[in-house]
Write a protein that holds these residues in place. Structure first.
Motif, PDB file in Angstrom:
ATOM      1  N   ILE A  84       0.835  -1.204   0.000  1.00 45.13           N
ATOM      2  CA  ILE A  84       0.000   0.000   0.000  1.00 45.13           C
ATOM      3  C   ILE A  84       0.869   1.252   0.000  1.00 45.13           C
ATOM      4  CG2 ILE A  84      -1.571   1.380   1.444  1.00 45.13           C
ATOM      5  CD1 ILE A  84      -2.879  -1.216   2.325  1.00 45.13           C
ATOM      6  N   ASN A  85       0.482   2.222  -0.790  1.00 49.74           N
ATOM      7  CA  ASN A  85       1.176   3.507  -0.822  1.00 49.74           C
ATOM      8  C   ASN A  85       0.163   4.611  -0.513  1.00 49.74           C
ATOM      9  OD1 ASN A  85       2.505   5.981  -1.698  1.00 49.74           O
ATOM     10  ND2 ASN A  85       4.020   4.652  -2.649  1.00 49.74           N
ATOM     11  N   PHE A  86       0.408   5.339   0.554  1.00 50.17           N
ATOM     12  CA  PHE A  86      -0.545   6.377   0.974  1.00 50.17           C
ATOM     13  C   PHE A  86      -0.745   7.469  -0.088  1.00 50.17           C
ATOM     14  CE2 PHE A  86       0.787   5.190   5.495  1.00 50.17           C
ATOM     15  CZ  PHE A  86      -0.357   4.443   5.705  1.00 50.17           C
ATOM     16  N   SER A  87       0.228   7.647  -0.954  1.00 45.91           N
ATOM     17  CA  SER A  87       0.125   8.701  -1.967  1.00 45.91           C
ATOM     18  C   SER A  87      -0.998   8.418  -2.960  1.00 45.91           C
ATOM     19  CB  SER A  87       1.444   8.847  -2.726  1.00 45.91           C
ATOM     20  OG  SER A  87       1.762   7.658  -3.425  1.00 45.91           O
ATOM     21  N   SER A  88      -1.414   7.145  -3.083  1.00 41.15           N
ATOM     22  CA  SER A  88      -2.486   6.816  -4.022  1.00 41.15           C
ATOM     23  C   SER A  88      -3.804   7.466  -3.609  1.00 41.15           C
ATOM     24  CB  SER A  88      -2.655   5.297  -4.122  1.00 41.15           C
ATOM     25  OG  SER A  88      -2.986   4.736  -2.868  1.00 41.15           O
ATOM     26  N   VAL A  89      -3.988   7.675  -2.307  1.00 43.57           N
ATOM     27  CA  VAL A  89      -5.206   8.329  -1.819  1.00 43.57           C
ATOM     28  C   VAL A  89      -5.254   9.772  -2.303  1.00 43.57           C
ATOM     29  CG1 VAL A  89      -6.519   8.995   0.220  1.00 43.57           C
ATOM     30  CG2 VAL A  89      -5.260   6.842   0.209  1.00 43.57           C
ATOM     31  N   ILE A  90      -4.105  10.441  -2.227  1.00 43.06           N
ATOM     32  CA  ILE A  90      -4.026  11.837  -2.656  1.00 43.06           C
ATOM     33  C   ILE A  90      -4.198  11.941  -4.168  1.00 43.06           C
ATOM     34  CG2 ILE A  90      -2.546  13.878  -2.725  1.00 43.06           C
ATOM     35  CD1 ILE A  90      -1.198  12.805  -0.171  1.00 43.06           C
ATOM     36  N   GLU A  91      -3.567  11.017  -4.882  1.00 45.85           N
ATOM     37  CA  GLU A  91      -3.622  11.047  -6.344  1.00 45.85           C
ATOM     38  C   GLU A  91      -5.038  10.862  -6.864  1.00 45.85           C
ATOM     39  OE1 GLU A  91      -1.595   8.660 -10.141  1.00 45.85           O
ATOM     40  OE2 GLU A  91      -0.981   8.217  -8.079  1.00 45.85           O
ATOM     41  N   ALA A  92      -5.817  10.008  -6.200  1.00 46.50           N
ATOM     42  CA  ALA A  92      -7.179   9.733  -6.665  1.00 46.50           C
ATOM     43  C   ALA A  92      -8.128  10.897  -6.402  1.00 46.50           C
ATOM     44  CB  ALA A  92      -7.710   8.476  -5.997  1.00 46.50           C
ATOM     45  N   GLY A  93      -7.847  11.686  -5.372  1.00 43.99           N
ATOM     46  CA  GLY A  93      -8.670  12.845  -5.069  1.00 43.99           C
ATOM     47  C   GLY A  93     -10.059  12.484  -4.578  1.00 43.99           C
ATOM     48  N   VAL A  94     -11.013  13.373  -4.850  1.00 46.63           N
ATOM     49  CA  VAL A  94     -12.384  13.201  -4.373  1.00 46.63           C
ATOM     50  C   VAL A  94     -13.033  11.964  -4.984  1.00 46.63           C
ATOM     51  CG1 VAL A  94     -14.685  14.237  -4.325  1.00 46.63           C
ATOM     52  CG2 VAL A  94     -12.666  15.672  -3.969  1.00 46.63           C
ATOM     53  N   SER A  95     -12.734  11.691  -6.252  1.00 47.85           N
ATOM     54  CA  SER A  95     -13.345  10.533  -6.907  1.00 47.85           C
ATOM     55  C   SER A  95     -12.931   9.235  -6.229  1.00 47.85           C
ATOM     56  CB  SER A  95     -12.964  10.492  -8.396  1.00 47.85           C
ATOM     57  OG  SER A  95     -11.556  10.371  -8.558  1.00 47.85           O
ATOM     58  N   GLY A  96     -11.721   9.194  -5.668  1.00 56.38           N
ATOM     59  CA  GLY A  96     -11.279   8.018  -4.922  1.00 56.38           C
ATOM     60  C   GLY A  96     -12.098   7.827  -3.655  1.00 56.38           C
ATOM     61  N   LEU A  97     -12.445   8.939  -3.012  1.00 59.33           N
ATOM     62  CA  LEU A  97     -13.284   8.866  -1.808  1.00 59.33           C
ATOM     63  C   LEU A  97     -14.699   8.428  -2.157  1.00 59.33           C
ATOM     64  CD1 LEU A  97     -12.153  12.137   0.024  1.00 59.33           C
ATOM     65  CD2 LEU A  97     -11.398   9.790   0.456  1.00 59.33           C
ATOM     66  N   VAL A  98     -15.202   8.880  -3.322  1.00 54.63           N
ATOM     67  CA  VAL A  98     -16.538   8.479  -3.760  1.00 54.63           C
ATOM     68  C   VAL A  98     -16.579   6.974  -3.995  1.00 54.63           C
ATOM     69  CG1 VAL A  98     -18.257   8.678  -5.596  1.00 54.63           C
ATOM     70  CG2 VAL A  98     -17.072  10.727  -4.775  1.00 54.63           C
ATOM     71  N   LEU A  99     -15.567   6.450  -4.680  1.00 56.09           N
ATOM     72  CA  LEU A  99     -15.517   5.009  -4.933  1.00 56.09           C
ATOM     73  C   LEU A  99     -15.376   4.236  -3.624  1.00 56.09           C
ATOM     74  CD1 LEU A  99     -15.493   2.692  -6.959  1.00 56.09           C
ATOM     75  CD2 LEU A  99     -12.997   2.902  -7.049  1.00 56.09           C
ATOM     76  N   THR A 100     -14.570   4.748  -2.699  1.00 54.59           N
ATOM     77  CA  THR A 100     -14.415   4.106  -1.391  1.00 54.59           C
ATOM     78  C   THR A 100     -15.758   4.005  -0.676  1.00 54.59           C
ATOM     79  OG1 THR A 100     -12.152   4.941  -1.159  1.00 54.59           O
ATOM     80  CG2 THR A 100     -13.273   4.243   0.849  1.00 54.59           C
ATOM     81  N   ALA A 101     -16.543   5.072  -0.740  1.00 51.49           N
ATOM     82  CA  ALA A 101     -17.866   5.067  -0.113  1.00 51.49           C
ATOM     83  C   ALA A 101     -18.764   4.015  -0.756  1.00 51.49           C
ATOM     84  CB  ALA A 101     -18.509   6.448  -0.220  1.00 51.49           C
ATOM     85  N   MET A 102     -18.675   3.873  -2.066  1.00 54.48           N
ATOM     86  CA  MET A 102     -19.467   2.862  -2.762  1.00 54.48           C
ATOM     87  C   MET A 102     -19.071   1.455  -2.303  1.00 54.48           C
ATOM     88  SD  MET A 102     -19.528   4.324  -6.671  1.00 54.48           S
ATOM     89  CE  MET A 102     -20.374   5.841  -7.123  1.00 54.48           C
ATOM     90  N   VAL A 103     -17.774   1.212  -2.237  1.00 51.67           N
ATOM     91  CA  VAL A 103     -17.272  -0.101  -1.813  1.00 51.67           C
ATOM     92  C   VAL A 103     -17.720  -0.402  -0.391  1.00 51.67           C
ATOM     93  CG1 VAL A 103     -15.197  -1.431  -1.255  1.00 51.67           C
ATOM     94  CG2 VAL A 103     -15.283  -0.087  -3.360  1.00 51.67           C
ATOM     95  N   PHE A 104     -17.541   0.583   0.487  1.00 53.15           N
ATOM     96  CA  PHE A 104     -17.785   0.364   1.915  1.00 53.15           C
ATOM     97  C   PHE A 104     -19.269   0.319   2.254  1.00 53.15           C
ATOM     98  CE2 PHE A 104     -18.206   1.909   6.318  1.00 53.15           C
ATOM     99  CZ  PHE A 104     -17.427   0.951   6.966  1.00 53.15           C
ATOM    100  N   PHE A 105     -20.019   1.332   1.807  1.00 57.06           N
ATOM    101  CA  PHE A 105     -21.423   1.435   2.214  1.00 57.06           C
ATOM    102  C   PHE A 105     -22.353   0.558   1.370  1.00 57.06           C
ATOM    103  CE2 PHE A 105     -19.720   5.507   3.845  1.00 57.06           C
ATOM    104  CZ  PHE A 105     -20.071   5.356   5.169  1.00 57.06           C
ATOM    105  N   VAL A 106     -22.156   0.556   0.045  1.00 54.00           N
ATOM    106  CA  VAL A 106     -23.043  -0.234  -0.815  1.00 54.00           C
ATOM    107  C   VAL A 106     -22.650  -1.710  -0.786  1.00 54.00           C
ATOM    108  CG1 VAL A 106     -23.959  -0.558  -3.135  1.00 54.00           C
ATOM    109  CG2 VAL A 106     -23.486   1.756  -2.293  1.00 54.00           C
ATOM    110  N   GLY A 107     -21.408  -1.997  -1.164  1.00 55.46           N
ATOM    111  CA  GLY A 107     -20.965  -3.389  -1.162  1.00 55.46           C
ATOM    112  C   GLY A 107     -20.938  -3.987   0.228  1.00 55.46           C
ATOM    113  N   GLY A 108     -20.311  -3.278   1.156  1.00 54.88           N
ATOM    114  CA  GLY A 108     -20.216  -3.769   2.524  1.00 54.88           C
ATOM    115  C   GLY A 108     -21.557  -3.799   3.229  1.00 54.88           C
TER     116      GLY A 108
END
Length: 335
Positions: free
Chosen positions: A222-246
Motif C-alpha cells: 500500500i502507498n498512501f500517496s495513491s489516496v491523494i492522487e485519486a482525489g475526491v473521486s477516490g473517496l466516492v468510490l471508497t464510499a461505494m465499496v464500503f457502504f453499498v458493497g459492505g
C-alpha cells in the motif's frame, strides 16, 4: 542485587496487550507500519533474502497460504457445508451489490459514470473484497467455518467477476485451475486435521500467529500517496465499496445467513489485486481503455482506505451483535 537492578531486569513493554486493546490491532498496526515503510522508504523492504521474502508484499501469498492451511486443520468435516453456505451468501451479496450499482450508474450516466467514477471502477472494486484482510479478521473474531468460507469467496478475488460482467462477448478467460489451487492448502489442512487430533491441536494456534505478518505484508503493498492522487473521486468510490458493497454483505450475513454480521462487515473492502482489473478489461475490450487510468488510481485509494477502516468496524459489529471471540470471553467472565 539491588531493587533497582532487579526492577530493570524484569521490566518489559506491554506491546501485545496494547495491540489487543486496539480494534483488530494485531492486524491494523502492522498494516500501517508496512504501508508507512512502503510509502516513505520502500527500498528498506527490498534489500533481498529473508527480509524481502517475509516483510514485503512478495510474502503475502506465502503467509496467506499458511493461514489457509492452519484454518483447514481446524475445520471439521461436519463444518464444510456451513462454510460453503456462509461463503456463498457473502459472495453473492457483494457481487450483486457491485453489479446492480454499476449497471444502474451505466444506464443513467453511461460508461463515464458519476462524480468521476466510471462503471469500470465500480464493477471492478465493489464486486470483490480483500480476501487476506477477511481471513485475518476471521482468525481473530470468527470460527473455522467463517475462515473456511474464503474458499468459495476466492472467486471474487481478482478480475474474474468483473470480466464476466463487463465482457458480454464471452472473451473472459477464467482459469479454473487457479481457483482450485487457492483452496488446496485448505483441503490438505482439513484432511490432516481430521485424520489426527494431535495434528489439529498442534496447528490450532497457527492461524492467529500469522495475523501480524499478513497485516504487514498487505501494508507493504500500500502507498498512501495513491489516496491523494485519486482525489475526491477516490473517496466516492471508497464510499461505494464500503457502504453499498459492505452494507449489502452485512445485511445478507444477518438476515439471509442468520449470522451476527461481523463476517459481512469484514468484506466491506476493496481487494488489492483488483487494482489491475481495469487494465485487464481494457485489453479485452478497448472501448473501456479511456477509463483505465482513472479507475486504477481510484481503486488503489479504495484499497488503502478500506484496509484501514474495515477492521475497527468489524470490531464494533462483533461487540454489538456478538462473535465467537466475545461470546467465549463473556461466558468465561460469567463462569
Amino acid at each position: 542485587m539491588t531493587d533497582r537492578r532487579r526492577k530493570r531486569q524484569t521490566m518489559h513493554l506491554p506491546i501485545l496487550k496494547t495491540l489487543q486493546k486496539i480494534p483488530a490491532g494485531l492486524m491494523v498496526v502492522p498494516l500501517l507500519i508496512g504501508a508507512a515503510l512502503n510509502t516513505f522508504c520502500p527500498d528498506a523492504l527490498k534489500i533481498g533474502s529473508f527480509t524481502t521474502a517475509l516483510f514485503s508484499s512478495a510474502g503475502t501469498a506465502t503467509v496467506v497460504g499458511l493461514q489457509i492451511f492452519f484454518v483447514g486443520t481446524n475445520l471439521r468435516l461436519n463444518q464444510v457445508g456451513e462454510a460453503l453456505k456462509r461463503g456463498s451468501v457473502l459472495l453473492l451479496a457483494k457481487y450483486a451489490a457491485g453489479v446492480v450499482l454499476g449497471l444502474a450508474v451505466g444506464a443513467i450516466f453511461g460508461k463515464a459514470g458519476v462524480l468521476g467514477v466510471s462503471v469500470l471502477a465500480i464493477i471492478s472494486s465493489v464486486t470483490g473484497a480483500n480476501g487476506s484482510l477477511y481471513l485475518s479478521l476471521m482468525s481473530e473474531y470468527g470460527d473455522p467455518a467463517d475462515t473456511a468460507a474464503q474458499s468459495i469467496m476466492n472467486i471474487h478475488d481478482g478480475p474474474f467477476l468483473a470480466l464476466l460482467t463487463l465482457s458480454a462477448s464471452g472473451m473472459a478467460n477464467i482459469p479454473l485451475l487457479s481457483l482450485f489451487a487457492a483452496i488446496v492448502p485448505l483441503i490438505l489442512g482439513c484432511i490432516l486435521g481430521n485424520l489426527d487430533e494431535d495434528l489439529r491441536a498442534f496447528f490450532q494456534a497457527g492461524a492467529g500467529l500469522v495475523v501480524p505478518f499478513v497485516g504487514f505484508c498487505i501494508g507493504a503493498g500500500i502507498n498512501f500517496s495513491s489516496v491523494i492522487e485519486a482525489g475526491v473521486s477516490g473517496l466516492v468510490l471508497t464510499a461505494m465499496v464500503f457502504f453499498v458493497g459492505g452494507g449489502c454483505a452485512l445485511l445478507a450475513d444477518k438476515f439471509i445467513g442468520r449470522r451476527p454480521g461481523y463476517a459481512g462487515a469484514a468484506i466491506a473492502s476493496a481487494a488489492g489485486n483488483t487494482i489491475a482489473t481495469p487494465a485487464a478489461v481494457g485489453v479485452i475490450d478497448p472501448s473501456w481503455q479511456p477509463y483505465v487510468a482513472a479507475a486504477t488510481t481510484q481503486i488503489a485509494a479504495a484499497v488503502v482506505i478500506t484496509a484501514i477502516i474495515v477492521p475497527p468496524v468489524v470490531d464494533w459489529v462483533a461487540r454489538k451483535w456478538g462473535c465467537p471471540k466475545f461470546d467465549e470471553k463473556n461466558s468465561q467472565e460469567v463462569a
